[in-house]
Design an enzyme around this catalytic site. Sequence first.
Site, short mmCIF file in Angstrom:
data_model
loop_
_atom_site.label_atom_id
_atom_site.label_comp_id
_atom_site.label_asym_id
_atom_site.label_seq_id
_atom_site.Cartn_x
_atom_site.Cartn_y
_atom_site.Cartn_z
N ASP A 41 36.63 27.61 -9.08
CA ASP A 41 37.31 27.59 -10.34
C ASP A 41 37.80 25.91 -10.26
OD1 ASP A 41 39.05 27.81 -12.52
OD2 ASP A 41 39.77 29.68 -11.84
N ASP B 129 39.18 24.60 -18.73
CA ASP B 129 39.18 25.65 -17.32
C ASP B 129 37.87 26.35 -17.39
OD1 ASP B 129 40.11 27.36 -15.44
OD2 ASP B 129 41.55 28.20 -16.64
N HIS C 81 43.35 33.49 -21.11
CA HIS C 81 44.56 32.97 -21.54
C HIS C 81 44.50 32.03 -22.44
CE1 HIS C 81 43.72 29.72 -18.67
NE2 HIS C 81 43.17 30.62 -17.92
N HIS D 295 48.59 28.75 -18.74
CA HIS D 295 48.58 30.27 -18.98
C HIS D 295 49.67 30.33 -20.20
CE1 HIS D 295 47.13 30.81 -14.81
NE2 HIS D 295 46.03 31.06 -15.76
N GLU E 294 37.96 34.65 -18.76
CA GLU E 294 37.48 34.61 -17.51
C GLU E 294 37.15 36.10 -16.84
OE1 GLU E 294 40.33 32.93 -14.58
OE2 GLU E 294 41.56 32.64 -16.31
N GLU F 108 33.89 31.69 -16.11
CA GLU F 108 34.76 31.34 -17.03
C GLU F 108 34.41 30.03 -17.84
OE1 GLU F 108 38.65 29.66 -15.25
OE2 GLU F 108 39.61 30.38 -16.86
#
Length: 294
Positions: free
Chosen positions: A81, A92, A152, A160, A185, A277
């Site tokens: 990640d 992200d 998110h 987040h 994700e 993700e």
Amino acid sequence: MSLEDYHKAGKIAHEALEFGRELIRKDAKIVDVCNEVENRIHKLGGSLAFPVQVSCNEIAAHFCPLSDDETIFSDQLVNLDVGVHVNGFIGDNACCVDLGGSHKDFVKAAEEALKAAAEVLRIGVQVSEIGKEIENAIRNYGLNPIRNLSGHGLSNYNIHDAPQIPNYDNRDDVKLEKGMAIAIEPFATDGLGMVHEKGTPTIFSLTGRKSVRVGFVRDIQKEIESYNGLPFATRRLCSKFSPEKVSFAMKQFQQLGIIHEYPPLVEKNNALVSQAENSFYIDDEVICLTEKKQ
Ligand code: MN
Ligand code: MN
């Protein structure tokens, strides 16, 4: 809001993820992979939105090794990640590598769920509809989505933010709006589909400011404050300060109550977990920020 910075951060996050994916090999030292990916992010002109994370097998997320950890990869299912920011605008993304070679279905399930979710993204879509697509895609592989982990919203120096993007149909009628940046994700498992906090945290964030007396503690505090509230690993501090000073300072911050800890998130049945993700920008035409552009 700077769309240009989102694009930059997304592009670097994607390149760093692909770079890291190739480094994940049996017998490679895990901490070396983290350090190399982080160095690559800096070389490409990005900053860390959080420490590069490598969560293996039953660990779904929130794990990275300490600076002196000698552990090497074995026949594991590895979730990598990577989060990058440019002026606080975050990209992200994550992928899953099957080092043992016998869990391709886990990798596929998370990837297909991410694809299915991307296809229904539009202004006005309910987040539960996205969750439903994710859940269906994962169940097609005979696996379960992890229900207490979710995608998110992304905002400046905030990984987040609202809205929460569920990995199952949770009936939430919140809708995506024009101008939102979000990360989706999916996590797939053959376990219960729930994670809990377990083990020693290696990821932290600073939540407040208190005055400290010792000089080097103040220097370390200043360094952490430069992360603007984003999560960090003590590994990063150890590249600038001695491990003894870092551990002394961290204890002080903990006593002062200005440190938040992120313990590893482990599947409740200790079952394998895969992840995929990407980050998206919601506009009349939805843009995937962390995918290779033509
Ligand atoms: Mn992530
Ligand atoms: Mn995320």
